[in-house]
Design an enzyme around this catalytic site. Structure first.
Site, PDB file in Angstrom:
ATOM      1  CE  LYS A   7      36.793  31.284  40.862  1.00  0.00           C
ATOM      2  NZ  LYS A   7      36.907  32.511  41.641  1.00  0.00           N
ATOM      3  CE  LYS A  43      34.889  32.810  37.639  1.00  0.00           C
ATOM      4  NZ  LYS A  43      35.416  33.528  38.754  1.00  0.00           N
TER       5      LYS A  43
END
Ligand code: PBG
Length: 328
Positions: free
Chosen positions: A196, A249
């Site tokens: 992320k 992400k």
């Protein structure tokens, strides 16, 4: 003049032919619908930077979950906007917190729908960081782990099928796995936000989840967008700690990493088509600057082509409805 013998255009001539040789097919089963759950009844509070997305009270979130299920979306991902915020995010592990209540309502009404919960403190802390702070104002990694585990446990006890830690503390997958196993909840899966990045594309989400940090930024725990090899280390660690699904992400600016993770590890890979990616397409679509329906299909197909087995997207229900109607 020699004519080309190989003619790739032959199989592009009709939709029938194109359909036969299509390599990547998007299906409703690939998609996960995120929902923002807030207190109250009958509440539907639009998020201005994400037209078409709203904060929903539990009763409304249940309706949205039912509709997702009806069109073939297999899972929802729940985010909570709590009644109160404090320095340690204590509303996040309440037995009757917004997320816990939503999990129970959805699993009660639609048991076949998979319910995933986001595990993080940023929506629940008054300072907006994803963990608790030291005196100096740094995010305290190890003190945060206990609270994340406590939150995950309360989601699992409410009936969540899967928990999804998005905080980016080191060791949180292991801490959550241990807590769940000890409580006899070894069947509850973990989808780790493994790679992320500290991304500008989360902007609209922070309005939706009311979770913008009050000072500083998230760069001391989320990844530097410039790093690819490090993303593979993050994924390897999360798998070692017990992650069942790993996530990259955001999705669009990180297609190379979706590809690398898919080809390096033999495990399900999820990609998060985040709020800023939604906002870009929606804004351009609403302005008539591009054909939103086609652009969304192209983007989601590309994310799947890159290697994602699952795509978390605010377009999930809308796209699934269209896929069902058109038998694409
Ligand atoms: C919470 C969290 C964020 C997102 C998912 N979980 C925001 C952040 O890290 O600031 C982003 C989702 C999106 O932008 O759609 N940590």
């Amino acid at each position: 003049m020699a004519f080309p013998k190989t003619r790739l255009r032959r199989l592009r001539r009709t939709e029938g032919l194109r359909r036969m040789v299509r390599e990547t097919r998007l299906s409703p089963a690939d998609l996960i619908q995120p929902l923002f759950v807030c207190p109250g009844r009958g509440v539907e509070r639009p998020v201005s930077s994400m037209p078409g997305v709203a904060q929903l009270s539990v009763d409304r979130a249940l309706e949205a979950a039912k509709e997702a299920y009806r069109v073939g979306v297999p899972a929802v991902l729940l985010f909570g906007i709590p009644e109160h915020k404090d320095s340690i995010g204590s509303d996040s592990w309440l037995d009757d917190g917004v997320v816990q209540n939503a999990v129970r309502a959805i699993k009660d009404a639609v048991p076949e729908l998979t319910v995933i919960t986001d595990v993080c403190l940023c929506e629940y802390t008054d300072h907006g960081h994803c963990g608790v702070l030291t005196r100096e104002g740094d995010v305290d990694n190890d003190a945060t782990l206990k609270l994340l585990a406590r939150q995950a446990l309360s989601h699992a006890r409410a009936g969540a099928d899967m928990v999804a830690p998005s905080d980016m503390m080191d060791g949180r997958v292991g801490a959550i796995r241990a807590e769940l196993d000890e409580a006899g909840l070894s069947h509850v899966a973990i989808m780790a936000y493994a790679a992320k990045f500290a991304s500008a594309f989360y902007g609209p989400f922070r309005e939706a989840a009311e979770s913008a940090p009050k000072f500083g930024d998230r760069r001391s725990y989320q990844m530097d967008p410039a790093n690819g090899d490090e993303a593979l280390r993050e994924v390897a660690l999360d798998l070692e700690e017990g992650a069942d699904i790993v996530m990259v992400k955001p999705a669009l600016a990180y297609l190379d990493l979706i590809y690398r993770v898919r080809h390096t590890f033999n495990c399900p890979v999820a990609a998060y088509n985040v709020s800023g990616e939604y906002a870009m397409l929606r804004a351009a679509g609403l302005n008539g600057w591009l054909d939103e329906e086609r652009a969304v299909m192209e983007v989601l197909t590309a994310i799947k082509r890159a290697g994602a087995n699952l795509i978390i997207t605010y377009f999930a229900t809308q796209v699934a409805r269209r896929l069902v109607d058109s038998r694409r």
